[in-house]
Design an enzyme around this catalytic site. Structure first.
Site, PDB file in Angstrom:
ATOM      1  N   GLN A   1     -31.952 -36.998 -17.174  1.00 57.81           N
ATOM      2  CA  GLN A   1     -31.142 -37.341 -18.338  1.00 57.81           C
ATOM      3  C   GLN A   1     -30.570 -36.119 -19.037  1.00 57.81           C
ATOM      4  O   GLN A   1     -29.866 -36.239 -20.038  1.00 57.81           O
ATOM      5  CB  GLN A   1     -32.005 -38.139 -19.324  1.00 57.81           C
ATOM      6  CG  GLN A   1     -32.524 -39.446 -18.752  1.00 57.81           C
ATOM      7  CD  GLN A   1     -33.640 -40.060 -19.590  1.00 57.81           C
ATOM      8  OE1 GLN A   1     -34.016 -39.540 -20.636  1.00 57.81           O
ATOM      9  NE2 GLN A   1     -34.179 -41.178 -19.132  1.00 57.81           N
TER      10      GLN A   1
ATOM     11  N   HIS B   1     -35.911 -37.860 -21.693  1.00 55.70           N
ATOM     12  CA  HIS B   1     -36.047 -37.907 -23.150  1.00 55.70           C
ATOM     13  C   HIS B   1     -35.693 -36.587 -23.844  1.00 55.70           C
ATOM     14  O   HIS B   1     -36.501 -36.006 -24.559  1.00 55.70           O
ATOM     15  CB  HIS B   1     -37.475 -38.338 -23.531  1.00 55.70           C
ATOM     16  CG  HIS B   1     -37.841 -39.685 -23.010  1.00 55.70           C
ATOM     17  ND1 HIS B   1     -39.068 -40.269 -23.239  1.00 55.70           N
ATOM     18  CD2 HIS B   1     -37.141 -40.589 -22.262  1.00 55.70           C
ATOM     19  CE1 HIS B   1     -39.125 -41.460 -22.661  1.00 55.70           C
ATOM     20  NE2 HIS B   1     -37.953 -41.667 -22.056  1.00 55.70           N
TER      21      HIS B   1
ATOM     22  N   GLU C   1     -35.890 -49.163 -31.676  1.00 60.36           N
ATOM     23  CA  GLU C   1     -35.967 -49.172 -33.135  1.00 60.36           C
ATOM     24  C   GLU C   1     -34.709 -48.623 -33.787  1.00 60.36           C
ATOM     25  O   GLU C   1     -34.050 -47.728 -33.243  1.00 60.36           O
ATOM     26  CB  GLU C   1     -37.153 -48.323 -33.606  1.00 60.36           C
ATOM     27  CG  GLU C   1     -38.498 -48.832 -33.153  1.00 60.36           C
ATOM     28  CD  GLU C   1     -39.647 -47.974 -33.673  1.00 60.36           C
ATOM     29  OE1 GLU C   1     -40.814 -48.360 -33.434  1.00 60.36           O
ATOM     30  OE2 GLU C   1     -39.397 -46.931 -34.308  1.00 60.36           O
TER      31      GLU C   1
ATOM     32  N   TYR D   1     -42.792 -41.469 -37.773  1.00 62.84           N
ATOM     33  CA  TYR D   1     -42.308 -42.765 -37.305  1.00 62.84           C
ATOM     34  C   TYR D   1     -43.189 -43.412 -36.238  1.00 62.84           C
ATOM     35  O   TYR D   1     -42.807 -44.423 -35.657  1.00 62.84           O
ATOM     36  CB  TYR D   1     -40.836 -42.640 -36.884  1.00 62.84           C
ATOM     37  CG  TYR D   1     -39.995 -42.490 -38.131  1.00 62.84           C
ATOM     38  CD1 TYR D   1     -39.443 -43.590 -38.766  1.00 62.84           C
ATOM     39  CD2 TYR D   1     -39.859 -41.254 -38.752  1.00 62.84           C
ATOM     40  CE1 TYR D   1     -38.753 -43.468 -39.953  1.00 62.84           C
ATOM     41  CE2 TYR D   1     -39.167 -41.113 -39.945  1.00 62.84           C
ATOM     42  CZ  TYR D   1     -38.614 -42.230 -40.549  1.00 62.84           C
ATOM     43  OH  TYR D   1     -37.950 -42.105 -41.745  1.00 62.84           O
TER      44      TYR D   1
ATOM     45  N   TYR E   1     -44.310 -49.800 -19.689  1.00 60.95           N
ATOM     46  CA  TYR E   1     -43.646 -50.479 -18.584  1.00 60.95           C
ATOM     47  C   TYR E   1     -44.646 -51.201 -17.686  1.00 60.95           C
ATOM     48  O   TYR E   1     -44.304 -52.162 -17.000  1.00 60.95           O
ATOM     49  CB  TYR E   1     -42.817 -49.477 -17.774  1.00 60.95           C
ATOM     50  CG  TYR E   1     -41.691 -48.868 -18.581  1.00 60.95           C
ATOM     51  CD1 TYR E   1     -40.663 -49.666 -19.063  1.00 60.95           C
ATOM     52  CD2 TYR E   1     -41.666 -47.511 -18.877  1.00 60.95           C
ATOM     53  CE1 TYR E   1     -39.637 -49.127 -19.813  1.00 60.95           C
ATOM     54  CE2 TYR E   1     -40.638 -46.960 -19.627  1.00 60.95           C
ATOM     55  CZ  TYR E   1     -39.628 -47.774 -20.102  1.00 60.95           C
ATOM     56  OH  TYR E   1     -38.615 -47.238 -20.849  1.00 60.95           O
TER      57      TYR E   1
END
Length: 362
Positions: free
Chosen positions: A81, A146, A238, A248, A259
């Site tokens: 990513q 991520h 979220e 958070y 998963y």
């Protein structure tokens, strides 16, 4: 007795378990032929910049002439990513010609980190000049997951950058790392003295909030408040209202499951950890966020528009508490990577699936 009970009560988060009605839209094609486009930026006079995750930055002239590749972009780690990610054109671009970019930077010892850099765009749009690194995350990740990477400009000119937890879940609860955080910097990359962790032993001073999984959307609302949305695992994407110094919760609390189907952490609530303002179950894989100014479309003022990588649509949220009021879709909304509000209030859509950029009139 009742007051004492209410003092410890936390309002439950709002979930979207039943999808909102689908509405067909007709976006207009503005540019195509990109390889995994990630973000766009509008320049005065109508020109535009486009990032590709593989590491290329493109300049699209206002007159519709041939695009050209911009040189001077930093080396990126195009793994998983990671790569060249977000692009932000500051409000003072007309004076400074400065452009802010986020990217996955290769580390000398292997792996990659989320980074932020600034450079001056040449008058002909051909080069980023005087590129300087403003920030590199201190914790090196070895995988390609991520990175976060959304960057937005605050009302006072601060830079806010989202950083994912790089797949190492516990690190999101450690303010001694940059993993799983939103950071806040001055425009020159220095740390503002009023950041919440300045001077706190064992904490990094750039951090503004922590406990995030992989934030892929960030925007300020019409009141000047920062909102971020982030990917859950299986369920539990979220939308969070970001508060200075707040935790958070990831991976201690969450509204989804791993998963594998296994339970995450300790449940959905814990004292000292923030609740989302809204969450999706099942996950929509959100990417890109616009909180509309109302320009050109007063009925959209304050509405949230969130792109979906999974369901190939735009989720429209509204109200307090937030609720999903519509799902906007068309063949063009394939794997939406970014959403932007244009200078005239139009919604601009970056479709990773089509390698194209579309415009949706108010």
């Amino acid at each position: 007795m009742i007051l004492a009970m209410l003092a410890g009560w936390v309002a439950p988060a709002i979930a979207q378990q039943d999808p909102a009605p689908r509405q067909r839209i007709e976006p207009e094609l503005m540019a195509k032929g990109f390889d995994v486009p990630w973000s766009i930026g509008f320049l005065p006079g109508g020109a535009m910049l486009v990032t590709e995750r593989g590491g290329r930055l493109w300049y699209l002239p206002a007159d519709g002439g041939a695009r050209r590749q911009v040189s001077g972009v930093p080396q990126v780690a195009a793994i998983g990513q990671g790569g060249l990610l977000d692009l932000m054109v500051p409000r003072d671009f007309a004076q400074t010609r400065e452009v802010i970019i986020s990217y996955a930077a290769p580390h000398a010892g292997g792996g990659a980190v989320t980074a932020l850099a600034a450079g001056r765009l040449s008058r002909d749009g051909a080069q980023l000049e005087g590129l300087r690194v403003l920030f590199e995350a201190k914790t090196v990740g070895q995988g390609g997951r991520h990175f976060g990477g959304r960057v937005v400009e605050g009302p006072q000119g601060h830079l806010f950058l989202t950083i994912g937890e790089r797949g190492t879940r516990p690190s999101a609860q450690d303010p001694g790392t940059h993993n799983g955080t939103v950071i806040r910097l001055a425009r020159d990359g220095s740390v503002p003295p009023d950041n919440p962790f300045v001077g706190r032993e064992g904490a990094l001073p750039e951090i503004w909030s922590y406990g995030h999984r992989n934030p892929q959307g960030a925007a300020f609302d019409t009141q000047g408040r920062l909102w971020v949305h982030e990917h859950g695992a299986r369920g539990g994407d979220e939308v969070n209202l970001i508060r200075k110094g707040a935790n958070y919760g990831w991976p201690v609390i969450a509204y989804g499951r791993h998963y594998s189907g296994a339970r995450i952490g300790e449940g959905t609530h814990k004292e000292g950890m923030e609740q989302p303002e809204f969450y999706w179950d099942p996950s929509i894989a959100p990417s890109g966020l616009v909180i509309h100014s109302g320009q050109g479309a007063p009925e959209w003022r304050g509405d949230f528009f969130v792109g979906s990588l999974k369901f190939d649509m735009i989720a429209q949220l509204r109200g307090a508490p937030l609720r999903e009021v519509a799902r906007l879709h068309a063949p063009e909304t394939l794997r939406i990577r970014a959403m932007h509000e244009g200078p005239d209030g139009a919604l601009w859509i970056v479709s990773e699936g089509h390698g194209a950029i579309y415009r949706l009139k108010p």
